[in-house]
Design an enzyme around this catalytic site. Structure first.
Site, mmCIF file in Angstrom:
data_model
loop_
_atom_site.group_PDB
_atom_site.id
_atom_site.type_symbol
_atom_site.label_atom_id
_atom_site.label_comp_id
_atom_site.label_asym_id
_atom_site.label_seq_id
_atom_site.Cartn_x
_atom_site.Cartn_y
_atom_site.Cartn_z
ATOM 1 C CE1 TYR A 132 -3.603 -2.503 0.428
ATOM 2 C CE2 TYR A 132 -4.580 -0.638 1.106
ATOM 3 C CZ TYR A 132 -4.832 -1.669 0.717
ATOM 4 O OH TYR A 132 -5.723 -2.219 0.588
ATOM 5 C CE LYS A 138 1.521 -17.258 -2.400
ATOM 6 N NZ LYS A 138 1.402 -18.624 -2.998
ATOM 7 C CG ASP A 198 -2.148 -20.167 -1.572
ATOM 8 O OD1 ASP A 198 -1.609 -19.652 -0.730
ATOM 9 O OD2 ASP A 198 -1.824 -20.648 -2.748
ATOM 10 C CG ASP A 257 -8.492 -4.307 1.157
ATOM 11 O OD1 ASP A 257 -9.635 -4.634 1.625
ATOM 12 O OD2 ASP A 257 -7.885 -4.677 -0.619
ATOM 13 C CG ASP A 270 -13.882 -7.036 1.105
ATOM 14 O OD1 ASP A 270 -13.269 -6.272 2.917
ATOM 15 O OD2 ASP A 270 -13.999 -6.781 0.632
#
Ligand code: IPM
Ligand code: MG
Length: 368
Positions: free
Chosen positions: A142, A192, A225, A249, A253
């Site tokens: 970000y 990751k 993932d 983020d 959600d």
């Protein structure tokens, strides 16, 4: 002693409507619990752009640095989609997070019993779910440099940079371990590390902080993932998840939707302790500005009200009243009251934003 201070930034879209209901709860705390908040209101996002030409005025930024806590509604809307990137409504929110240094973003995903049928997952997968995602909020892709759209040869190239320092990882890891100790004492860290060096460092540092300072907490690591898959497969395996800004983020959600509605979930963004020992803090619902329903009295004010409950708990040492607000929300849901976003396929008659706020205040009255 001075009254506790709050800066309210209702923002755009449904922000002002849901915040109006929070103000009823703030008023209730003064009238019935004897805690009067000094409330200042100001603009953020598109409405600030309309007035000042920037999504966050410097004066507003300065106020945010002074108060005990900031309460934010939502920012953005289609009207602002074509604005230059540097003045988009979201930049106002990102500036607040960055300049207040709110590195630890707590996003609980809790399934209310009354709504367990409402999730798109099977009831036994979500009933009783109570997890918290701790998202790093001030660094990573970000904010990393270099960033921008450049020209290379005869084409453009878009660049963002994932960058984490050890100290940035360490401080958010600590906040996750601290939180876990007050809960089921379990942290799962997601990155990751199989493809990103920043992920390797993330994993190392989280493990180091654990081994040195929090060996009593159960720690596991997962690729992000796989984490997304596990969240949908069996979310109750988790207690606290700690992850970076971008994965946080996306995963938050996903976790939010497990509970049935984005309209239900609050968040707290916390920084380092101020002179009074309380963390710098901003509280906001996880949902956005929902321009499609703005101004129609359809919005669910619960996420914003529960964000205020988090403020009571984390900024004002009013944990008992925070629980009181949460119980009042549970009560109105158990009574069958539903805003439009909580209408299942079986239908029914939704109540309005203000009716939901009033019902929660009535439930609070009964709690005394
Ligand atoms: C969030 C939002 C923000 C983010 C946007 C509005 C900038 O999606 O808080 O999750 O990407 O962090
Ligand atoms: Mg988001």
């Amino acid at each position: 002693m001075a009254n506790p201070s709050l800066l309210i930034l209702a923002g755009d879209g449904i922000g002002p409507e849901v915040m109006a209901e929070v103000k009823k709860i703030i008023h209730w705390m003064g009238a019935r619990r004897g805690v009067t908040f000094d409330v200042t209101e100001d603009l953020v996002g598109g409405c600030a752009y309309d007035k000042h030409g920037v999504p966050l005025h410097d004066d507003t930024m300065a106020k945010a640095q002074e108060v005990d806590a900031v309460l934010l509604g939502a920012v953005g809307g289609p009207k602002y989609d074509t604005l230059d990137f540097s003045v988009k409504p979201e930049r106002g929110l990102l500036r607040l997070r960055k300049e207040m240094d709110l590195f630890s973003n707590l996003r609980p995903a809790q399934c209310f019993d009354a709504l367990a049928d409402f999730s798109s997952l099977k009831k036994d997968v979500v009933a009783g779910l109570d997890i918290v995602i701790v998202r790093e909020l001030t660094s990573g892709v970000y904010f990393g440099e270099p960033r921008g759209i450049f020209t290379e040869g005869n084409e453009r190239v878009g660049i963002n940079t994932q960058r984490y320092t050890e100290s940035e990882i360490a401080r958010v890891a600590r906040s996750a371990f601290e939180l876990a100790r007050k809960r089921a004492n379990k942290v799962c860290s997601m990155e990751k590390a199989n493809v990103m060096e920043s992920g390797i460092l993330w994993r190392d540092v989280v493990q180091e902080i654990h081994d040195k300072e929090y060996p009593d907490v159960q720690l596991s690591h997962m690729y992000a993932d796989n984490g997304a898959m596990q969240l949908v497969r069996w979310p109750k395996q988790f207690d606290v998840i700690v992850t970076d800004n971008l994965f946080g983020d996306v995963l938050s959600d996903c976790a939010a939707m497990l509970t049935g509605s984005l309209g239900m979930l609050p968040s707290a963004s916390l920084g380092a302790p101020m002179a009074n020992g309380r963390p710098k803090a901003l509280y906001e619902p996880v949902h956005g500005s929902a321009p499609d329903i703005a101004g129609q009295g359809k919005a669910n004010p619960i996420a914003c009200i529960l964000s205020f409950a988090m403020a009571l708990r984390y900024s004002f040492d009013m944990g008992e009243d925070a629980t009181r607000v949460e119980k009042a929300v549970e009560q109105v849901l158990a009574d069958g009251l539903r805003t439009a976003d909580l209408m299942g396929p079986e239908g029914g008659t939704p109540i309005s934003t203000t009716q939901m706020g009033d019902a929660i205040v009535a439930a609070l009255d009964k709690s005394l």
